[in-house]
Design a protein around this motif. Sequence first.
Motif, PDB file in Angstrom:
ATOM      1  N   GLU A  16       0.841  -1.197   0.000  1.00 47.77           N
ATOM      2  CA  GLU A  16       0.000   0.000   0.000  1.00 47.77           C
ATOM      3  C   GLU A  16       0.875   1.245   0.000  1.00 47.77           C
ATOM      4  OE1 GLU A  16      -3.459   2.228   2.668  1.00 47.77           O
ATOM      5  OE2 GLU A  16      -2.931   0.147   3.080  1.00 47.77           O
ATOM      6  N   CYS A  18       2.304   4.972   0.579  1.00 49.94           N
ATOM      7  CA  CYS A  18       2.164   5.916   1.669  1.00 49.94           C
ATOM      8  C   CYS A  18       3.228   6.994   1.512  1.00 49.94           C
ATOM      9  CB  CYS A  18       2.300   5.213   3.025  1.00 49.94           C
ATOM     10  SG  CYS A  18       3.892   4.384   3.274  1.00 49.94           S
ATOM     11  N   SER A  41      -1.177   7.288   4.851  1.00 52.37           N
ATOM     12  CA  SER A  41      -1.715   6.463   3.767  1.00 52.37           C
ATOM     13  C   SER A  41      -2.973   7.132   3.244  1.00 52.37           C
ATOM     14  CB  SER A  41      -2.027   5.052   4.273  1.00 52.37           C
ATOM     15  OG  SER A  41      -3.187   5.052   5.080  1.00 52.37           O
ATOM     16  N   ALA A  42      -3.634   6.503   2.306  1.00 57.40           N
ATOM     17  CA  ALA A  42      -4.834   7.108   1.724  1.00 57.40           C
ATOM     18  C   ALA A  42      -5.956   7.253   2.739  1.00 57.40           C
ATOM     19  CB  ALA A  42      -5.307   6.288   0.526  1.00 57.40           C
ATOM     20  N   THR A  43      -5.934   6.423   3.789  1.00 57.00           N
ATOM     21  CA  THR A  43      -7.060   6.424   4.732  1.00 57.00           C
ATOM     22  C   THR A  43      -6.658   6.615   6.190  1.00 57.00           C
ATOM     23  OG1 THR A  43      -6.943   3.994   4.894  1.00 57.00           O
ATOM     24  CG2 THR A  43      -8.439   4.925   3.238  1.00 57.00           C
ATOM     25  N   ARG A  44      -5.368   6.497   6.503  1.00 56.22           N
ATOM     26  CA  ARG A  44      -4.977   6.541   7.909  1.00 56.22           C
ATOM     27  C   ARG A  44      -3.710   7.352   8.127  1.00 56.22           C
ATOM     28  NH1 ARG A  44      -4.913   0.847  10.841  1.00 56.22           N
ATOM     29  NH2 ARG A  44      -4.691   2.295  12.589  1.00 56.22           N
ATOM     30  N   HIS A  60      -2.819  16.624   4.165  1.00 54.16           N
ATOM     31  CA  HIS A  60      -3.479  16.978   2.898  1.00 54.16           C
ATOM     32  C   HIS A  60      -2.487  16.914   1.746  1.00 54.16           C
ATOM     33  CE1 HIS A  60      -6.294  18.986   0.176  1.00 54.16           C
ATOM     34  NE2 HIS A  60      -5.291  19.785  -0.171  1.00 54.16           N
ATOM     35  N   ARG A  63      -1.570  13.206   0.939  1.00 52.74           N
ATOM     36  CA  ARG A  63      -2.627  12.477   0.237  1.00 52.74           C
ATOM     37  C   ARG A  63      -2.810  12.986  -1.190  1.00 52.74           C
ATOM     38  NH1 ARG A  63      -6.557  11.439   5.480  1.00 52.74           N
ATOM     39  NH2 ARG A  63      -5.421   9.573   6.135  1.00 52.74           N
ATOM     40  N   ALA A  67      -2.607  10.628  -4.443  1.00 52.36           N
ATOM     41  CA  ALA A  67      -3.686  10.625  -5.432  1.00 52.36           C
ATOM     42  C   ALA A  67      -3.165  10.904  -6.836  1.00 52.36           C
ATOM     43  CB  ALA A  67      -4.746  11.653  -5.047  1.00 52.36           C
TER      44      ALA A  67
END
Length: 278
Positions: A16, A18, A41-44, A60, A63, A67
Amino acid sequence: MNNWISALAELQQQGEPCVLVTIIEEQGSTPRNAGSKMVVSATRLYDTIGGGHLEYKAMHIAREMLATGQHGTRLERFSLGASLGQCCGGVTVLLFEPMGQVQAHIAVFGAGHVGRALVPLLASLPCRVRWIDSRPQEFPALIPEGVRTIVNEEPVDEVADLPKGCYCIVMTHNHALDLELTAAILKRNDFAWFGLIGSKTKRVKFEHRLRDRGFDPQVVQRMKCPMGLADVKGKLPMEIAVSVAAEIIATYNVNFGQATASAEPIAQLLPHSRRSQA
């Protein structure tokens, strides 16, 4: 929050992507700890660089890098004050390092001695590997994580399914098959790197045959044969494998390992008082 070291190891094991965020300079009335790190990471979020608006803004940015698939490191200088919810001034410089990004998609045609030595090396890199052969018995019992084995009686058919920008390695047990794979790969001509196992004599023979088929000499020149770094000598399968892996690493580092155009030299980001002491 989990410790950033264990979080980074876990995310990399899972494949994943990060971003590792590090405070590399801080000056102000309530300084944060230089060297503090967090993983985004994308979510945490994992660990902390001190919380507050600065951490939120760093999250921000990280991420956004994930993205948009940014691979290069990035330095950002923040002036502390009202814009970051701070009552007093100061400067913080953060380093953003993308981690766990897939640097290369690699197709290895051939599961012979050199292939069996090479693929585990490639699997330990930030790569995704397709390992292709017509002989299922040639694959080892244990396949490294991140490697997909493909058994196809017509390996040439697999060329059409390779992603654009793939790294292609041809090292089969059959010269005629090597030639057909070479022709199919060069016909697509959208690979990042293509290496063919063999000697300079084999290269000359293939060049003549490809020319007879109408291939542009400039396209044929993209073929690496012999492949691998010339400084890495040896004829043993592992020696050849190390040489080929080294050339692939050098190639993808050129493509992905450079800082982004927006990254400024660190000296330009540090406070004037600190630069004057350098």
